[in-house]
Design a protein around this motif. Structure first.
Motif, PDB file in Angstrom:
ATOM      1  N   PHE A   2       0.768  -1.515   0.309  1.00 49.40           N
ATOM      2  CA  PHE A   2       0.163  -0.265   0.302  1.00 49.40           C
ATOM      3  C   PHE A   2       0.586   1.731   0.044  1.00 49.40           C
ATOM      4  O   PHE A   2       0.529   2.283  -0.245  1.00 49.40           O
ATOM      5  N   LEU A   3       2.147   1.063   0.753  1.00 48.51           N
ATOM      6  CA  LEU A   3       2.768   2.243   0.159  1.00 48.51           C
ATOM      7  C   LEU A   3       2.796   2.859  -0.972  1.00 48.51           C
ATOM      8  O   LEU A   3       3.401   2.013  -1.877  1.00 48.51           O
ATOM      9  N   GLY A   4       2.902   4.309  -1.302  1.00 48.74           N
ATOM     10  CA  GLY A   4       3.067   4.846  -2.682  1.00 48.74           C
ATOM     11  C   GLY A   4       2.113   4.072  -3.425  1.00 48.74           C
ATOM     12  O   GLY A   4       2.396   5.058  -4.980  1.00 48.74           O
ATOM     13  N   ASN A   5       1.127   3.359  -3.047  1.00 54.14           N
ATOM     14  CA  ASN A   5      -0.322   3.136  -4.212  1.00 54.14           C
ATOM     15  C   ASN A   5      -1.507   4.215  -4.366  1.00 54.14           C
ATOM     16  O   ASN A   5      -1.618   4.236  -3.627  1.00 54.14           O
ATOM     17  N   PRO A   6      -1.794   4.261  -5.351  1.00 53.27           N
ATOM     18  CA  PRO A   6      -3.186   5.514  -5.734  1.00 53.27           C
ATOM     19  C   PRO A   6      -3.866   4.939  -5.013  1.00 53.27           C
ATOM     20  O   PRO A   6      -4.616   5.862  -4.383  1.00 53.27           O
ATOM     21  N   ASP A   7      -4.205   3.463  -5.075  1.00 53.20           N
ATOM     22  CA  ASP A   7      -5.411   3.140  -4.174  1.00 53.20           C
ATOM     23  C   ASP A   7      -5.523   3.481  -2.624  1.00 53.20           C
ATOM     24  O   ASP A   7      -6.253   2.929  -2.617  1.00 53.20           O
ATOM     25  N   TYR A   8      -4.362   3.535  -2.290  1.00 52.68           N
ATOM     26  CA  TYR A   8      -4.303   3.579  -1.001  1.00 52.68           C
ATOM     27  C   TYR A   8      -4.163   5.154  -0.809  1.00 52.68           C
ATOM     28  O   TYR A   8      -3.163   5.721  -0.110  1.00 52.68           O
ATOM     29  N   ALA A   9      -4.371   6.578  -2.018  1.00 54.19           N
ATOM     30  CA  ALA A   9      -3.800   7.634  -1.886  1.00 54.19           C
ATOM     31  C   ALA A   9      -4.508   8.339  -0.138  1.00 54.19           C
ATOM     32  O   ALA A   9      -3.396   9.140   0.386  1.00 54.19           O
ATOM     33  N   ASP A  10      -5.514   8.421   0.145  1.00 52.70           N
ATOM     34  CA  ASP A  10      -5.850   9.071   1.622  1.00 52.70           C
ATOM     35  C   ASP A  10      -5.192   8.114   2.004  1.00 52.70           C
ATOM     36  O   ASP A  10      -4.685   9.165   3.371  1.00 52.70           O
ATOM     37  N   LEU A  11      -4.513   6.725   2.531  1.00 49.98           N
ATOM     38  CA  LEU A  11      -3.565   7.199   3.416  1.00 49.98           C
ATOM     39  C   LEU A  11      -2.318   7.082   3.708  1.00 49.98           C
ATOM     40  O   LEU A  11      -1.750   7.223   4.708  1.00 49.98           O
ATOM     41  N   ASN A  12      -1.803   7.136   2.418  1.00 46.44           N
ATOM     42  CA  ASN A  12      -0.263   7.261   2.053  1.00 46.44           C
ATOM     43  C   ASN A  12      -0.105   9.280   2.609  1.00 46.44           C
ATOM     44  O   ASN A  12       0.448   9.632   2.774  1.00 46.44           O
TER      45      ASN A  12
END
Length: 312
Positions: A233-243
């Motif tokens: 998930f780090l740097g993954n655009p699917d997890y923009a809010d989390l990143n």
């Protein structure tokens, strides 16, 4: 490096573990560099399994061959391995013969006289607790294994084993990350109608059960999510809010984002261990920076919300 209790053994272990699943295609120098980075960071706990890598026990063999540890050096570290998966099936086999045979092969591959911790590798639906107990008794009495645990087991599956097994089960290795956190978040949404997060999984209350019974939780795939291809998930655009939240905290604490992902797990009062899967010495060093980093309650919950979980 912060240490945590290893179950009821009275021993303490680092809360970040070096996983050796992907090392069998590495050169001696690469394995030594990975090992050296771990030791430099304060990690003296190395996680193996009989089925890891290309052939049975090949990652264990690669570890031992590359390092050539002396007896004194072996005594400075703790080796954990797993048994119970039959890769050719795939199937599971917790029989006396399979468990003992696998451990003896691990001992030969790792070039050691004893395993510090043996985990049953995922549950066996056909488990006979008396068979497991007989295997554990033999492995303990012969000095081949010093402590025992499980992986991916529910509370009831652990209780079933405990009807026959007399040794304490000191660890349970389970999948957990900020982006894969049903073990944590189902409790936050318990009894909330129409919320998928509230579904009871893994027997319900696994973290609480392990805390009550003195079982150390070990978090595998600490960087894996469930969206898209289910990758990191780090740097993954699917997890923009989390990143976005991770990056903000990384800047605040002057650490790499990887350290924040680790710190989310080590912040939990259950005293969990984070099992790294990386073969990059630099990433081991970065991850270790999350060992002592204590997020505030507000920061910890902000990460939960940013991952998309409901915080009532």
């Amino acid at each position: 490096m912060r240490n945590v209790p290893l179950g009821s053994t009275g021993l303490t272990v680092p809360n970040v573990v070096a996983g050796m699943m992907r090392i069998d295609d590495k050169t001696d120098d690469e394995v030594r560099a990975l090992y050296g980075a771990a030791r430099e960071a304060g990690i003296d706990f190395f996680d193996h399994a009989d089925i890891y890598a290309r052939a049975l026990h090949s990652a264990e063999e690669r570890f031992a061959t590359a390092l050539g540890l002396s007896a004194a050096e072996r005594g400075e570290i703790r080796l954990q391995t797993k048994a119970g998966i039959v890769r050719e099936g795939p199937s599971f086999d917790f029989s006396y013969e399979h468990l003992v045979t696998s451990v003896e092969a691990s001992l030969r591959s790792l070039r050691t006289d004893y395993i510090d911790v043996l985990l049953l590798h995922r549950p066996d639906a056909l488990v006979e607790p008396a068979e497991v107990a007989r295997a554990f008794d033999h492995l303990e009495s012969t000095g081949k294994v010093r402590a025992f645990g499980v992986s991916n087991h529910t509370p009831r599956q652990i209780d079933l084993l405990r009807t026959a097994v007399r040794q304490p089960l000191v660890a349970n290795q389970v999948q957990l990350s900020i982006a894969h956190a049903p073990l944590v978040t189902q409790g936050l949404a318990a009894n909330m109608e129409g919320t998928p997060q509230s579904a009871v999984l893994d027997g319900g209350g696994l973290i609480e059960y392990c805390r009550i019974n003195g079982i150390t939780l070990q978090a595998w795939s600490p960087l894996q999510g469930t969206r898209g291809d289910g990758g990191v998930f780090l740097g993954n655009p699917d997890y923009a809010d989390l990143n976005a939240v991770i990056d903000e905290l990384a800047e605040k604490y002057d650490v790499p984002p990887l350290a924040i992902a680790v710190a989310w797990i080590t912040r939990h009062p259950a005293g969990m261990q984070v099992v790294l899967g990386t073969t990059s010495p630099g990433r081991v060093t970065d991850a270790a920076l999350g060992s002592d980093l204590r997020l505030t309650r507000a920061e910890w919950y902000a990460l939960v919300r940013a991952a998309g979980y409901l915080v009532p």
